[in-house]
Design a protein around this motif. Structure first.
Motif, PDB file in Angstrom:
ATOM      1  N   GLN A 158      83.154 127.504 -56.365  1.00 47.90           N
ATOM      2  CA  GLN A 158      82.630 126.198 -56.732  1.00 47.90           C
ATOM      3  C   GLN A 158      83.254 125.645 -58.002  1.00 47.90           C
ATOM      4  OE1 GLN A 158      78.365 126.704 -56.926  1.00 47.90           O
ATOM      5  NE2 GLN A 158      78.078 126.040 -54.804  1.00 47.90           N
ATOM      6  N   SER A 159      83.562 126.521 -58.931  1.00 46.35           N
ATOM      7  CA  SER A 159      84.131 126.094 -60.209  1.00 46.35           C
ATOM      8  C   SER A 159      85.325 126.983 -60.531  1.00 46.35           C
ATOM      9  CB  SER A 159      83.070 126.189 -61.319  1.00 46.35           C
ATOM     10  OG  SER A 159      82.596 127.515 -61.456  1.00 46.35           O
ATOM     11  N   PRO A 160      86.245 126.510 -61.374  1.00 46.78           N
ATOM     12  CA  PRO A 160      87.450 127.309 -61.666  1.00 46.78           C
ATOM     13  C   PRO A 160      87.170 128.574 -62.466  1.00 46.78           C
ATOM     14  CG  PRO A 160      87.450 125.247 -62.910  1.00 46.78           C
ATOM     15  CD  PRO A 160      86.317 125.171 -61.957  1.00 46.78           C
ATOM     16  N   ASP A 161      86.064 128.630 -63.183  1.00 51.09           N
ATOM     17  CA  ASP A 161      85.798 129.828 -63.986  1.00 51.09           C
ATOM     18  C   ASP A 161      85.241 130.976 -63.158  1.00 51.09           C
ATOM     19  OD1 ASP A 161      83.465 128.541 -63.427  1.00 51.09           O
ATOM     20  OD2 ASP A 161      82.581 128.818 -65.409  1.00 51.09           O
TER      21      ASP A 161
ATOM     22  N   ALA B  10      94.839 130.411 -71.445  1.00 51.13           N
ATOM     23  CA  ALA B  10      94.062 131.512 -70.857  1.00 51.13           C
ATOM     24  C   ALA B  10      92.777 130.982 -70.218  1.00 51.13           C
ATOM     25  CB  ALA B  10      93.760 132.572 -71.899  1.00 51.13           C
ATOM     26  N   LEU B  11      92.907 129.896 -69.479  1.00 53.48           N
ATOM     27  CA  LEU B  11      91.764 129.284 -68.800  1.00 53.48           C
ATOM     28  C   LEU B  11      92.084 129.106 -67.330  1.00 53.48           C
ATOM     29  CD1 LEU B  11      90.748 126.497 -71.352  1.00 53.48           C
ATOM     30  CD2 LEU B  11      89.656 128.727 -71.014  1.00 53.48           C
ATOM     31  N   ARG B  12      91.044 129.231 -66.520  1.00 48.62           N
ATOM     32  CA  ARG B  12      91.202 128.965 -65.091  1.00 48.62           C
ATOM     33  C   ARG B  12      91.192 127.461 -64.860  1.00 48.62           C
ATOM     34  NH1 ARG B  12      89.738 132.766 -61.539  1.00 48.62           N
ATOM     35  NH2 ARG B  12      90.890 131.407 -60.119  1.00 48.62           N
ATOM     36  N   LYS B  13      91.871 127.011 -63.828  1.00 48.06           N
ATOM     37  CA  LYS B  13      91.939 125.595 -63.508  1.00 48.06           C
ATOM     38  C   LYS B  13      91.812 125.391 -62.004  1.00 48.06           C
ATOM     39  CE  LYS B  13      97.005 125.824 -63.654  1.00 48.06           C
ATOM     40  NZ  LYS B  13      98.227 125.234 -64.254  1.00 48.06           N
ATOM     41  N   VAL B  14      91.552 124.157 -61.647  1.00 50.52           N
ATOM     42  CA  VAL B  14      91.360 123.798 -60.242  1.00 50.52           C
ATOM     43  C   VAL B  14      92.717 123.712 -59.554  1.00 50.52           C
ATOM     44  CG1 VAL B  14      90.444 122.065 -58.673  1.00 50.52           C
ATOM     45  CG2 VAL B  14      89.251 122.573 -60.809  1.00 50.52           C
ATOM     46  N   MET B  15      92.728 124.191 -58.323  1.00 53.78           N
ATOM     47  CA  MET B  15      93.960 124.110 -57.542  1.00 53.78           C
ATOM     48  C   MET B  15      94.200 122.669 -57.085  1.00 53.78           C
ATOM     49  SD  MET B  15      95.597 127.070 -57.103  1.00 53.78           S
ATOM     50  CE  MET B  15      96.466 126.894 -55.558  1.00 53.78           C
ATOM     51  N   GLY B  16      95.277 122.066 -57.580  1.00 57.02           N
ATOM     52  CA  GLY B  16      95.694 120.740 -57.152  1.00 57.02           C
ATOM     53  C   GLY B  16      97.081 120.789 -56.532  1.00 57.02           C
ATOM     54  N   GLN B  17      97.691 119.617 -56.400  1.00 49.14           N
ATOM     55  CA  GLN B  17      99.014 119.560 -55.798  1.00 49.14           C
ATOM     56  C   GLN B  17     100.034 120.331 -56.629  1.00 49.14           C
ATOM     57  OE1 GLN B  17      99.692 118.336 -52.850  1.00 49.14           O
ATOM     58  NE2 GLN B  17     101.872 118.909 -53.005  1.00 49.14           N
ATOM     59  N   GLN B  18      99.940 120.222 -57.928  1.00 47.93           N
ATOM     60  CA  GLN B  18     100.875 120.937 -58.791  1.00 47.93           C
ATOM     61  C   GLN B  18     100.714 122.442 -58.667  1.00 47.93           C
ATOM     62  OE1 GLN B  18     100.540 119.776 -62.898  1.00 47.93           O
ATOM     63  NE2 GLN B  18     102.148 121.178 -63.603  1.00 47.93           N
ATOM     64  N   GLU B  19      99.503 122.916 -58.594  1.00 48.39           N
ATOM     65  CA  GLU B  19      99.248 124.348 -58.466  1.00 48.39           C
ATOM     66  C   GLU B  19      99.688 124.859 -57.088  1.00 48.39           C
ATOM     67  OE1 GLU B  19      97.316 122.794 -61.801  1.00 48.39           O
ATOM     68  OE2 GLU B  19      97.075 122.196 -59.690  1.00 48.39           O
ATOM     69  N   VAL B  20      99.541 124.013 -56.069  1.00 44.20           N
ATOM     70  CA  VAL B  20      99.994 124.415 -54.731  1.00 44.20           C
ATOM     71  C   VAL B  20     101.517 124.565 -54.710  1.00 44.20           C
ATOM     72  CG1 VAL B  20     100.166 123.662 -52.328  1.00 44.20           C
ATOM     73  CG2 VAL B  20      97.992 123.444 -53.560  1.00 44.20           C
ATOM     74  N   GLU B  21     102.211 123.632 -55.300  1.00 46.21           N
ATOM     75  CA  GLU B  21     103.678 123.738 -55.377  1.00 46.21           C
ATOM     76  C   GLU B  21     104.099 124.934 -56.224  1.00 46.21           C
ATOM     77  OE1 GLU B  21     104.993 120.042 -56.899  1.00 46.21           O
ATOM     78  OE2 GLU B  21     104.497 118.896 -55.079  1.00 46.21           O
ATOM     79  N   GLN B  22     103.337 125.219 -57.250  1.00 50.43           N
ATOM     80  CA  GLN B  22     103.671 126.357 -58.111  1.00 50.43           C
ATOM     81  C   GLN B  22     103.525 127.678 -57.363  1.00 50.43           C
ATOM     82  OE1 GLN B  22     101.235 126.599 -61.625  1.00 50.43           O
ATOM     83  NE2 GLN B  22     102.265 128.446 -62.401  1.00 50.43           N
ATOM     84  N   VAL B  23     102.458 127.829 -56.597  1.00 52.02           N
ATOM     85  CA  VAL B  23     102.267 129.080 -55.891  1.00 52.02           C
ATOM     86  C   VAL B  23     103.320 129.255 -54.800  1.00 52.02           C
ATOM     87  CG1 VAL B  23     100.663 128.253 -54.118  1.00 52.02           C
ATOM     88  CG2 VAL B  23     100.485 130.598 -54.930  1.00 52.02           C
ATOM     89  N   GLN B  24     103.783 128.154 -54.190  1.00 54.82           N
ATOM     90  CA  GLN B  24     104.862 128.261 -53.211  1.00 54.82           C
ATOM     91  C   GLN B  24     106.162 128.713 -53.889  1.00 54.82           C
ATOM     92  OE1 GLN B  24     105.205 124.588 -51.023  1.00 54.82           O
ATOM     93  NE2 GLN B  24     103.063 124.605 -50.388  1.00 54.82           N
TER      94      GLN B  24
ATOM     95  N   THR C  87      95.595 129.649 -63.022  1.00 59.52           N
ATOM     96  CA  THR C  87      95.270 130.029 -64.403  1.00 59.52           C
ATOM     97  C   THR C  87      96.275 129.401 -65.354  1.00 59.52           C
ATOM     98  OG1 THR C  87      94.368 132.144 -63.632  1.00 59.52           O
ATOM     99  CG2 THR C  87      94.852 131.950 -65.985  1.00 59.52           C
ATOM    100  N   ASP C  88      95.779 128.822 -66.426  1.00 63.14           N
ATOM    101  CA  ASP C  88      96.636 128.279 -67.474  1.00 63.14           C
ATOM    102  C   ASP C  88      96.969 129.416 -68.429  1.00 63.14           C
ATOM    103  OD1 ASP C  88      97.918 126.887 -69.459  1.00 63.14           O
ATOM    104  OD2 ASP C  88      96.469 125.247 -69.514  1.00 63.14           O
ATOM    105  N   MET C  89      98.210 129.880 -68.370  1.00 60.01           N
ATOM    106  CA  MET C  89      98.598 131.034 -69.172  1.00 60.01           C
ATOM    107  C   MET C  89      98.590 130.740 -70.671  1.00 60.01           C
ATOM    108  SD  MET C  89      98.827 133.428 -67.109  1.00 60.01           S
ATOM    109  CE  MET C  89      98.970 133.759 -65.359  1.00 60.01           C
ATOM    110  N   LYS C  90      98.908 129.516 -71.057  1.00 60.39           N
ATOM    111  CA  LYS C  90      98.935 129.188 -72.479  1.00 60.39           C
ATOM    112  C   LYS C  90      97.523 129.170 -73.073  1.00 60.39           C
ATOM    113  CE  LYS C  90     103.140 126.409 -72.186  1.00 60.39           C
ATOM    114  NZ  LYS C  90     103.756 125.061 -72.407  1.00 60.39           N
TER     115      LYS C  90
END
Length: 424
Positions: A340-343, A393-407, A388-391
């Motif tokens: 439900q939430s990124p955390d 150290a926080l979790r974030k919501v999966m969006g288009q940018q995160e989908v492209e990153q995981v690919q 996850t935002d490595m800089k």
């Protein structure tokens, strides 16, 4: 009204007449004799010649007769019937009136004492004044100890309290029995649900296909099981009355209270289920199937929380809908879940927020096509890193940018595998 005084009655300061003189005067004045009898019956004056009216006239006439002369009253009682009819039974009527006042309550006696007395009677000393008959003590005025007077009420209230306590204890007993039956029904529902999921997953494992992913649109949570009971009670009045009776609630209970009580009972059953022998065995079989999926490199994906109608129902009734209430018990470290939430989620239990269950399943299938060598553990690690935002150290919501990153991470890992094979 005032009474006309007969001429034969004594006046203040004059001597009393003898009986012979009284008879002679009555013989000469028959009309006035009748008037005298009427005056005596209605209540004439006392010795002081004071005229009284109403109830005071009756009491004063009786007292005046006792005060004037006893022989005169005796002669009145000894007269013939003719004379008694003429006088209207004055002395007898006065005595009956006095007796009637004495047979009343103590309040009547008090009013008798408060009547205005003739001056001659008031001037007499206590030694010479004749003793008036005292009224018998009335029942309400009898001195009763306070504790004895309250004893019947106390015993009655004690009986009522005993009956009420009996009804309350009986209702409480029925409520405990009803909740125990509900607890057993929920435990059976959990065992059946977990067993069905394990059986379906085992059947699918025999012919998994080539996608390397399977989505399970099944949620087994406190909220989902609660709604199974609530939807029937909310639609059928008879079912609602039965549910209120089982939970020990009155029939007029509001929806928010009834649903809150139902939620509490089902949550306790969920907490008890993992400690029961049936729960331990069902969970062991479920984990064994998931390990087989891990070995076959087929990633199961489930919804981590219930988002069904019960959420809207709780919002309508103003009840909290926290994560413990909607979290699915099917969660496992070998499972990839939608949060439900990124955390939410950890490195052991990966949960991704921002995507629906079909979207996450499609993404995992696409990653399998990009890198067929990905294991389930690597796949979950890539999704955890992309969300996850490595800089910071926080979790974030999966969006288009995160989908492209995981690919991109999946392709990079494939190149590293190829280089590793070439190096070997």
């Amino acid at each position: 009204m005032s009474v006309r005084l007969p001429s034969g009655l004594p006046r203040p300061g004059l001597p009393l007449q003898s009986p012979a003189q009284e008879k002679e005067e009555k013989a000469q004045q028959p009309g006035e004799g009748r008037s005298s009898g009427k005056a005596s019956a209605k209540g004439g004056t006392g010795k002081g010649g004071v005229a009284v009216k109403g109830g005071s006239a009756k009491g004063a006439s009786a007292k005046g007769g006792l005060e004037q002369a006893g022989p005169q009253d005796g002669m009145d009682f000894g007269r013939s019937g003719e004379t008694e009819r003429k006088e209207g039974g004055g002395a007898k009527g006065a005595q009956q009136q006095q007796t009637g006042m004495a047979s009343g309550t103590s309040q009547g006696a008090a009013s008798l004492g408060s009547l205005e007395q003739p001056p001659a009677l008031a001037a007499q000393t206590p030694q010479t004044a004749p003793a008036l008959p005292q009224p018998p003590p009335a029942a309400p005025q009898v001195g009763v100890p306070p504790q004895l007077a309250r004893q019947p009420a106390a015993s009655e209230s004690s009986r009522e309290r005993t009956a009420t306590d009996g009804q309350s204890s009986e209702a409480a007993k029925q409520a405990l029995e009803g909740r125990a039956k509900l607890r057993i029904a929920v435990l059976n529902r959990l065992h059946r649900g977990l067993t069905e999921v394990e059986g379906k997953m085992g059947a699918f494992l025999a012919n998994p296909g080539r996608q390397g992913v399977v989505t399970l649109p099944v949620v087994l949570s406190v909220s989902s099981v609660t709604f199974e009971w609530w939807k029937s009670a909310n639609a059928v009045p008879e079912d609602r009355a039965y549910l209120a009776q089982v939970l020990g609630e009155p029939g007029s209970v509001d929806d928010a209270t009834l649903l809150g009580t139902l939620r509490s009972e089902i949550a306790q059953a969920f907490a008890e289920f993992p400690r029961t022998p049936q729960g331990v065995e069902a969970r062991r079989l479920y984990e064994a199937v998931l390990q087989k999926y891990e070995a076959a490199r087929i990633q199961p994906i489930i919804a981590g929380h219930d988002t069904g109608p019960v959420v809207e129902e709780c919002a309508r009734l103003g009840l909290p809908c926290d994560k413990d209430f909607t979290r699915s018990v099917l969660l496992s470290p070998w499972m990839l879940a939608v949060g439900q939430s990124p955390d939410e989620g950890t490195a052991a239990q990966v949960m991704v927020a921002g995507l629906t269950l079909p979207q996450l399943g499609a993404l995992v299938g696409h990653l399998r096509q990009l890198n067929p060598l990905l294991s389930n553990a690597q796949l979950r690690a890539l999704l955890l890193r992309a969300s996850t935002d490595m800089k910071l150290a926080l979790r974030k919501v999966m969006g288009q940018q995160e989908v492209e990153q995981v690919q991109a991470l999946a392709r990079q890992l494939l190149r590293l595998k190829a280089v590793q094979h070439l190096a070997v």
